[in-house]
Design a protein around this motif. Structure first.
Motif, mmCIF file in Angstrom:
data_model
loop_
_atom_site.group_PDB
_atom_site.id
_atom_site.type_symbol
_atom_site.label_atom_id
_atom_site.label_comp_id
_atom_site.label_asym_id
_atom_site.label_seq_id
_atom_site.Cartn_x
_atom_site.Cartn_y
_atom_site.Cartn_z
ATOM 1 N N GLU A 249 0.835 -1.192 0.000
ATOM 2 C CA GLU A 249 0.000 0.000 0.000
ATOM 3 C C GLU A 249 0.879 1.256 0.000
ATOM 4 O O GLU A 249 0.597 2.217 -0.717
ATOM 5 C CB GLU A 249 -0.932 -0.015 1.215
ATOM 6 N N SER B 107 -4.866 9.666 7.265
ATOM 7 C CA SER B 107 -5.436 8.390 6.824
ATOM 8 C C SER B 107 -5.141 7.291 7.835
ATOM 9 O O SER B 107 -4.014 7.177 8.323
ATOM 10 C CB SER B 107 -4.843 7.987 5.477
ATOM 11 N N ALA C 106 -5.561 3.159 8.071
ATOM 12 C CA ALA C 106 -5.973 1.921 7.415
ATOM 13 C C ALA C 106 -5.817 0.779 8.395
ATOM 14 O O ALA C 106 -4.760 0.608 8.999
ATOM 15 C CB ALA C 106 -5.121 1.663 6.181
ATOM 16 N N HIS D 42 -14.134 6.349 13.598
ATOM 17 C CA HIS D 42 -15.289 6.613 12.758
ATOM 18 C C HIS D 42 -16.305 7.464 13.506
ATOM 19 O O HIS D 42 -16.871 8.403 12.956
ATOM 20 C CB HIS D 42 -15.913 5.292 12.311
ATOM 21 N N GLY E 116 -9.328 10.013 6.252
ATOM 22 C CA GLY E 116 -9.656 8.856 5.430
ATOM 23 C C GLY E 116 -9.547 7.592 6.266
ATOM 24 O O GLY E 116 -8.526 7.364 6.917
ATOM 25 N N SER F 120 -10.053 3.316 6.314
ATOM 26 C CA SER F 120 -10.228 2.198 5.393
ATOM 27 C C SER F 120 -9.872 0.904 6.096
ATOM 28 O O SER F 120 -8.977 0.864 6.949
ATOM 29 C CB SER F 120 -9.322 2.414 4.176
ATOM 30 N N ARG F 121 -10.561 -0.168 5.729
ATOM 31 C CA ARG F 121 -10.216 -1.481 6.268
ATOM 32 C C ARG F 121 -9.636 -2.319 5.132
ATOM 33 O O ARG F 121 -10.153 -2.310 4.017
ATOM 34 C CB ARG F 121 -11.449 -2.169 6.837
ATOM 35 N N ASP G 69 -8.874 -1.440 -3.287
ATOM 36 C CA ASP G 69 -10.028 -0.692 -2.815
ATOM 37 C C ASP G 69 -9.633 0.283 -1.720
ATOM 38 O O ASP G 69 -10.141 1.396 -1.644
ATOM 39 C CB ASP G 69 -11.094 -1.657 -2.293
ATOM 40 N N SER G 70 -8.698 -0.162 -0.876
ATOM 41 C CA SER G 70 -8.263 0.693 0.208
ATOM 42 C C SER G 70 -7.608 1.963 -0.331
ATOM 43 O O SER G 70 -7.865 3.071 0.145
ATOM 44 C CB SER G 70 -7.291 -0.084 1.092
ATOM 45 N N GLU H 64 -10.157 4.267 -1.430
ATOM 46 C CA GLU H 64 -10.838 4.953 -0.326
ATOM 47 C C GLU H 64 -9.983 6.081 0.247
ATOM 48 O O GLU H 64 -10.476 7.165 0.541
ATOM 49 C CB GLU H 64 -11.157 3.948 0.795
ATOM 50 N N LEU H 65 -8.692 5.779 0.381
ATOM 51 C CA LEU H 65 -7.839 6.770 1.039
ATOM 52 C C LEU H 65 -7.491 7.940 0.130
ATOM 53 O O LEU H 65 -7.435 9.080 0.561
ATOM 54 C CB LEU H 65 -6.547 6.108 1.537
#
Lengths: 510, 359
Positions: free
Chosen positions: B207, B309, B311, B327, B337, B339-340, B349-350, B353-354
């Motif tokens: 990532e 962010s 994650a 959250h 941001g 994200s899981r 996908d993460s 999202e970020l």
């Protein structure tokens, strides 16, 4: 020979003075040995240029296509990493063009020139090249124009996609096609004789009523229908057709521009085919001549070490590897020696005494003559089949290898002469293309194309076959395409309907 | 002579197409990370061949030599069948980032307002009559000489020779231009408590690679800093960051404190676009520490950042509570941001999202 200006590279590629002198003397030497070649024009290139020319198969004026870019990138990488280096590049045209890499040593350039004259002699005299177009440079440029025009009209993407499809079948040509007439013109009379026109049943009628009771156009229709039926019964094509590409070209429903491109790729494939068919002979022949000319005449004492280093580099054979330069060179020398010492004919073949055989020398002195004769008529397969003898096999220490699935290694399998020879011939054959024929262009009377693979020992690579057949479906107007082949010995029919490939077992004889 | 450039260009387009098609694969396998050079990434591709009907593998080969000892019949299949080897194609990070942007539909980041430091850049745009010979403008000099020759009536079409004199000479001159520069600092924080195993670190590593690629594409200058934490936090280099053994408990606030310290010391908000990324399995030691984290973020850290962010990498031990707490606290804050990442396949996908909010 006159110095012609460069046809397509930029100016200033003429040989520098020293090399020009070398060229003249090497050319004279080569001719004095009886080599008979087209005028050969040498040009100096940087390594980028020579890689580029090589990527285009020797023709800088080829049509635009991504694969040339890919090949260029690969060669460039492999040169930059020091894995390989192209010494020379020569094309089969009249006059012939050869490219020298400008950063090579002078001794390398001399070696390459001697080598190139060997190649050009082979191009000019070997029968398998007899029907190649010696003005291919112009032809290639025309092809490029054609493709560029098509791209302007129909879009680069579409034309490129179509070229990809064509290339996908460009090995399905008839390598003997240019040399013989395969198809006799259809004999209409023969068809008629089996179906005499008079045979169409007529209603009994008096003369003056005949044309009303049996209208002539009705009869004509009937006859036509009858003839078509006979032709269909005979099958189409009447005999299996080896040149699948040409068959598709003639019979597939393609628009004109596609026909032109397909024809062009067919012609290029036919042009390049003899080079693949004679790789061992041709490289061997050129190596034979460069060694002879260099070691007897050209080399200066100070150049011997570099020469020996580079020569052995090209003719080295890693265990388990097949180097056409090496095998070709050795075989040519072997043949020359045999005919020099009269080791041929019935007496020689019948002789079993090893001592006698070892000392056999009738002083026939026919070696040189013999090799010139062979280079006229043979191709690799016939060359090895005819001249690869048990003696030669032992001398070279050939062996066959087998892949051992347990240790995942290639292991020595046999040194037995027949197996080695068979193995070599198989290897040559397998590097070539499978023999595929069109047997039915109207399979099941549904316009489907049925091909037949003349199977001998090796299976088709199925992944590739799937994509290839898919491409063939597009070329054949979207109708399904079948190939009858074998997979692991069992008869199989591969069918591609445009979306996927299916595999069915088929009966042995079909 | 330049035909090859066009064909090469077409081929590179095809390669880009492949990369785009297989982007998810590349993102989840982490294959490209080790292949990053300074400005390019080398991408391994199976050679793109023209499919043809051809023979499968020959089960027998022929070799030559004494066949004894080492190397006997070893190595490759005898013969030189073309085309099985992989091809390495270099793509610039720029191109890769563009592919990433197109595939993930990432909006381009707008660097924050007046924060950008200006830098000087010399550009050769002007012409002068004096200058060093190395900067002589041949065309202008020649044109000047031609003009002079013609106006002096010395021009002879039969012998079109032009000789420039000193007065004709023209030189390039440079002007210094102010150019806005945009710089960003990325702080990667990672939880190295016992539950963050090898697999979790690999995910973080992948990532981080893509985040780097993307931010580098958007900013002229990107600084990266690495912080690891268990119950205490410390700053490490990239290598340690991805290699350090996991152990200990988890106090996330320690990392945020250190992050704040790094930023206040070295990266004034007025000059830098700031991007902290925190990776954890979300299993904080205590609720009170979590409260401290939320305070730290809300009061100090988030106001400094373009985007903060977090994650959360799923692991089989973590409670995964932390993301829920964040959250709750910042769910509506667009500077945050969250994200899981359930598995490798979730990386793409993460990232979306970020980075998908273009901040």
């Amino acid at each position: 020979m006159s110095r012609m200006p460069s046809r397509f590279l930029r100016e200033g590629r003429q040989l520098p003075g020293e090399l020009e002198e070398a060229r003249q003397s090497i050319e004279a030497l080569a001719r004095s040995y009886g080599l008979d070649f087209f005028d050969t024009i040498f040009e100096m290139c940087t390594y980028d240029e020579i890689n580029m020319v090589a990527a285009y198969g020797g023709f800088p004026t080829r049509y635009p296509h991504w694969r040339f870019g890919m090949e260029f990138l690969e060669m460039q990488k492999s040169y930059e990493y020091g894995l390989s280096k192209i010494y020379e590049m020569v094309i089969n045209t009249d006059p012939s063009y050869a490219y020298l890499m400008d950063c090579n040593l002078v001794v390398d350039q001399k070696l390459v020139m001697a080598h190139v004259f060997g190649h050009v002699d082979f191009f000019k005299n070997n029968a398998w090249f007899a029907h190649t177009n010696r003005k291919m440079l112009d032809e290639m440029a025309n092809h490029a124009t054609k493709v560029r025009n098509a791209m302007e009209k129909h879009g680069t993407g579409e034309v490129e996609a179509f070229i990809d499809q064509c290339l996908s079948i460009d090995n399905l040509i008839d390598p003997h096609g240019p040399h013989i007439v395969r198809r006799r013109p259809i004999d209409e009379d023969a068809l008629d004789s089996e179906a005499p026109r008079a045979d169409i049943p007529k209603m009994p009628a008096r003369d003056y009523m005949d044309k009303h009771i049996n209208p002539p156009d009705y009869l004509e229709d009937q006859r036509k229908r009858r003839d078509d039926e006979i032709r269909r019964m005979k099958g189409f094509p009447e005999e299996p057709v080896r040149d699948v590409m040409a068959f598709v070209l003639e019979h597939a429903p393609l628009p004109r521009w596609k026909q032109e491109i397909l024809r062009m790729i067919h012609d290029e494939a036919e042009y390049f085919a003899p080079q693949a068919q004679t790789k061992v002979m041709n490289e061997g022949w050129a190596s034979y001549w460069h060694t002879l000319l260099m070691t007897r005449h050209i080399l200066a004492p100070s150049e011997v070490i570099d020469y020996a280093d580079h020569h052995s580099g090209t003719t080295a054979m890693r265990p388990g590897q097949f180097n056409p330069y090496k095998i070709g060179l050795e075989l040519w020398r072997h043949i020359e020696e045999r005919w020099n010492k009269g080791r041929f004919g019935k007496e020689w073949l019948d002789c079993d005494d090893p001592v006698l055989r070892r000392n056999w020398d009738t002083g026939a002195g026919l070696g040189r003559e013999k090799i010139f004769e062979i280079r006229r008529t043979h191709n690799d397969i016939t060359f090895l089949d005819t001249f690869l003898t048990e003696d030669f096999c032992r001398e070279m220490g050939f062996f066959t290898t087998k892949f051992d699935p347990k240790s995942r290694e290639w292991l020595l399998d046999s040194r037995e002469f027949h197996e080695v020879k068979q193995g070599l011939l198989n290897q040559l054959a397998s590097r070539g293309s499978p023999r595929i024929y069109v047997v039915d262009a109207n399979h099941e009377n549904r316009g489907e194309l049925r091909l037949w693979h003349d199977y001998d020992a090796l299976d088709l690579q199925l992944e590739w076959a799937t994509v290839t057949l898919g491409n063939l479906v597009s070329l054949w107007g979207g109708r399904p395409v079948h190939v009858d082949t074998r997979v692991e010995g069992k008869p199989v029919r591969l069918t591609h309907d445009g979306s996927e490939m299916k595999r069915q077992t088929r009966k042995e004889e079909e | 002579m330049l035909n090859i450039d066009r064909d090469l260009g077409r081929f590179r387009d095809i390669v880009k197409g492949r990369v785009r098609r297989d982007l998810r694969k590349y993102m989840s396998s982490g294959e490209l990370i080790g292949r990053k050079g300074k400005e390019t990434v080398s991408i391994p591709l199976p050679q793109i061949g023209i499919p043809r009907l051809r023979y499968g593998e020959n089960k027998q080969g022929v070799g030559q030599g004494d066949g004894d000892g080492e190397g006997a019949g070893e190595g490759q299949e005898a013969g030189d069948q073309p085309g099985e080897h992989a091809l390495e194609v270099e793509l610039s990070l720029e191109e890769l980032a563009e592919i990433l942007a197109e595939e993930l539909e990432l909006p381009k980041i707008q660097p924050k307002g007046q924060k950008n430091a200006a830098s000087d850049k010399a550009r050769y745009t002007g012409i002068t009559r004096q200058g060093p010979e190395s900067l002589r403008h041949f065309k202008r000099t020649w044109r000047q000489a031609l003009r002079r020759t013609v106006s002096a009536g010395d021009w002879d079409p039969k012998r079109p020779v032009i000789i420039p004199i000193k007065d004709d000479k023209r030189y390039r001159s440079f002007e210094v231009q102010k150019r806005p520069r945009s710089a960003a600092v990325v702080i990667y924080m990672m939880d190295v408590s016992g539950s963050m195993g090898q697999e979790q670190k690999e995910i973080v590593r992948s990532e981080a690679f893509w985040i780097d690629t993307w931010l580098r594409h958007n900013y002229d200058d990107v600084e990266t800093r690495f912080v690891i934490h268990d119950a205490v936090a410390r700053e490490v280099d990239r290598d340690t960051f991805f290699r350090v053994r996991e152990s200990g408990g988890t106090l996330i606030s320690s990392a945020y404190k250190l992050c704040l310290e790094i930023l206040t010391k070295g990266f004034p908000v007025s000059d830098w676009n700031i991007y902290p990324f925190h990776f954890s399995d979300g299993d904080n030691w205590s609720q009170s520490d979590t409260r401290q984290c939320v305070d730290l973020l809300g009061e100090s850290l988030i106001p400094m950042c373009n985007q903060f962010s977090y994650a959360q990498v799923d692991s089989q031990y973590g409670s995964g509570q932390f993301i829920k707490d964040l959250h709750e606290a910042f769910g509506k804050d667009e500077r945050v941001g969250l994200s899981r990442i359930p598995s490798r396949e979730g990386i793409m996908d993460s990232i979306r999202e970020l980075l998908g909010r273009g901040r």
